[in-house]
Design an enzyme around this catalytic site. Structure first.
Site, PDB file in Angstrom:
ATOM      1  N   SER A   1       0.832  -1.198   0.000  1.00 30.15           N
ATOM      2  CA  SER A   1       0.000   0.000   0.000  1.00 30.15           C
ATOM      3  C   SER A   1       0.869   1.252   0.000  1.00 30.15           C
ATOM      4  CB  SER A   1      -0.969  -0.045   1.186  1.00 30.15           C
ATOM      5  OG  SER A   1      -2.052   0.829   0.954  1.00 30.15           O
TER       6      SER A   1
ATOM      7  N   ASP B   1      -1.145  -4.692  -3.286  1.00 26.57           N
ATOM      8  CA  ASP B   1      -2.516  -4.243  -3.074  1.00 26.57           C
ATOM      9  C   ASP B   1      -2.677  -2.729  -3.008  1.00 26.57           C
ATOM     10  OD1 ASP B   1      -5.097  -5.363  -2.998  1.00 26.57           O
ATOM     11  OD2 ASP B   1      -5.317  -4.685  -0.942  1.00 26.57           O
TER      12      ASP B   1
ATOM     13  N   HIS C   1      -6.949  -6.978   2.399  1.00 31.61           N
ATOM     14  CA  HIS C   1      -5.914  -5.975   2.118  1.00 31.61           C
ATOM     15  C   HIS C   1      -4.557  -6.390   2.678  1.00 31.61           C
ATOM     16  CE1 HIS C   1      -4.136  -2.147   1.236  1.00 31.61           C
ATOM     17  NE2 HIS C   1      -4.027  -1.795   2.507  1.00 31.61           N
TER      18      HIS C   1
END
Length: 370
Positions: A175, A202, A333
């Site tokens: 991320s 992700d 996630h």
């Protein structure tokens, strides 16, 4: 590990005692990363006896050492979790966590990588500023992408001042951390370091930017804290924020600090890095990510949880074969915590396939060759 490698490390870092099985060692601030969805309607946890099934696990079995690295250029003492590659000339996977987490978010994944490669591929996972056990000798509030990128570059230059003798880097970011490693790659190459590849976990610029206006309402749905670390771990597992209980027991306790308040109305443990305090930096983390990822002069891989749609730039890049894309099933996630084994398989294969294709370097030996 060669004498040269040992001397290069020991000259610049003070090795700490082996990691104790204490709360503080499990370092990962599990604040929902900018694009990680939070459950809604969750009130504060009820006070009850801690569940021993969710008690913290020491990080000592996942990394060889925990070290503090003084990086004067950043006014930081950066905490690093480290398992060196078997050969000094080998490859080191450099892992950067997302917002609110810490280097221990990669603990289970790091152990899988070490086992699968029999130590050939090393791991270095750091705590960013204002996260984990990284401390600052000056004001460190600024979490803009340029500052975070300079921190990572400064860390690697401190540990490996000579590019010629440094290991080859394989950059991995989750991320927000994906944005950091993507921007660090060209800086390392300009300084003549070897970079085998860049892996992003992700995060897609388009989806991340679209999610930003909703982040404050999402953050409203989570508790202000917990009355025990066991409760904190259990909540993250029960809400599916982390689907792997063992990983959560390593990583989650470090996302909290004991409360400084004596009030019985305040939870005993509060978030180490309140995400609302980082709001002014959210846009900088993700704007321009797709273009910079596609421009990286190294092998590129994007690994997503589920079927998150690509933005236009990435869609065109994928059709042109500019990067490898993988989608993991049955993960959220925190895919590197949810299924560390599958992710390790993908990235070890990515490393083996690209270890000889390094910008500006010829005749790189195959994995396992002397």
């Amino acid at each position: 590990m060669s004498d040269l490698y040992r001397s290069a490390i020991s000259a610049r870092i003070a090795k700490l005692p082996s990691l104790p099985p204490s709360d503080e060692d499990d370092e990962q601030d599990e604040a929902t990363n900018i694009i990680g969805l939070l459950p809604t309607g969750m009130g504060p946890p009820a006070l009850r006896t801690p569940n021993a099934a969710f008690s913290p696990i020491s990080a000592s079995e996942f990394f060889t050492e925990a070290i503090q690295v003084s990086v004067p250029s950043a006014n930081l003492d950066i905490r690093v979790y480290h398992t060196p590659p078997k050969l000094a000339s080998g490859t080191l996977m450099v892992c950067h966590h997302g917002a609110g987490y810490s280097g221990l978010t990669f603990a289970c994944f790091a152990k899988e990588v070490s086992d699968m490669t029999k130590g050939e591929l090393g791991i270095l996972s750091l705590d960013a500023r204002r996260h984990g056990k990284t401390t600052s000798t000056a004001p460190d509030e600024d979490l803009s992408i340029d500052v975070l990128t300079a921190d990572l570059l400064g860390l690697l230059r401190t540990l490996y001042p000579d590019p010629a003798s440094a290991p080859t880097f394989l950059l991995l970011g989750h991320s927000m951390g994906g944005s950091v490693v993507v921007r660090t790659c060209p800086m390392l190459l300009e300084l003549k370091y070897k970079v085998a590849g860049v892996a992003v976990l992700d995060v897609v610029e388009g989806s991340a930017v679209e999610a930003l206006p909703h982040m404050h309402s999402l953050l409203n749905s989570r508790p202000d804290g917990f009355d025990s670390l066991e409760e904190a771990v259990e909540w993250h597992v029960n809400t599916n924020l982390i689907r792997n209980p063992n990983s959560a027991r390593v990583s989650i306790p470090a996302v909290f600090v004991p409360s400084s308040s004596d009030s019985s109305l305040v939870p005993a443990y509060q978030w180490r890095t309140p995400l609302r305090s980082t709001a002014s930096y959210w846009s900088s983390w993700f704007t321009g990510l797709s273009n910079k990822f596609l421009a990286a002069k190294a092998a590129r891989i994007l690994i997503l949880a589920g079927t998150d749609r690509l933005d236009k730039e990435l869609m065109i890049g994928q059709m042109q074969g500019k990067f490898q894309m993988e989608v993991l099933a049955n993960v959220g996630h925190m895919l590197h915590e949810d299924d560390p084994t599958r992710l390790a398989e993908i990235l070890v294969e990515f490393w083996k396939r690209n270890d000889r294709v390094i910008i500006g370097v010829k005749n790189i030996k195959k994995v396992g060759e002397n």
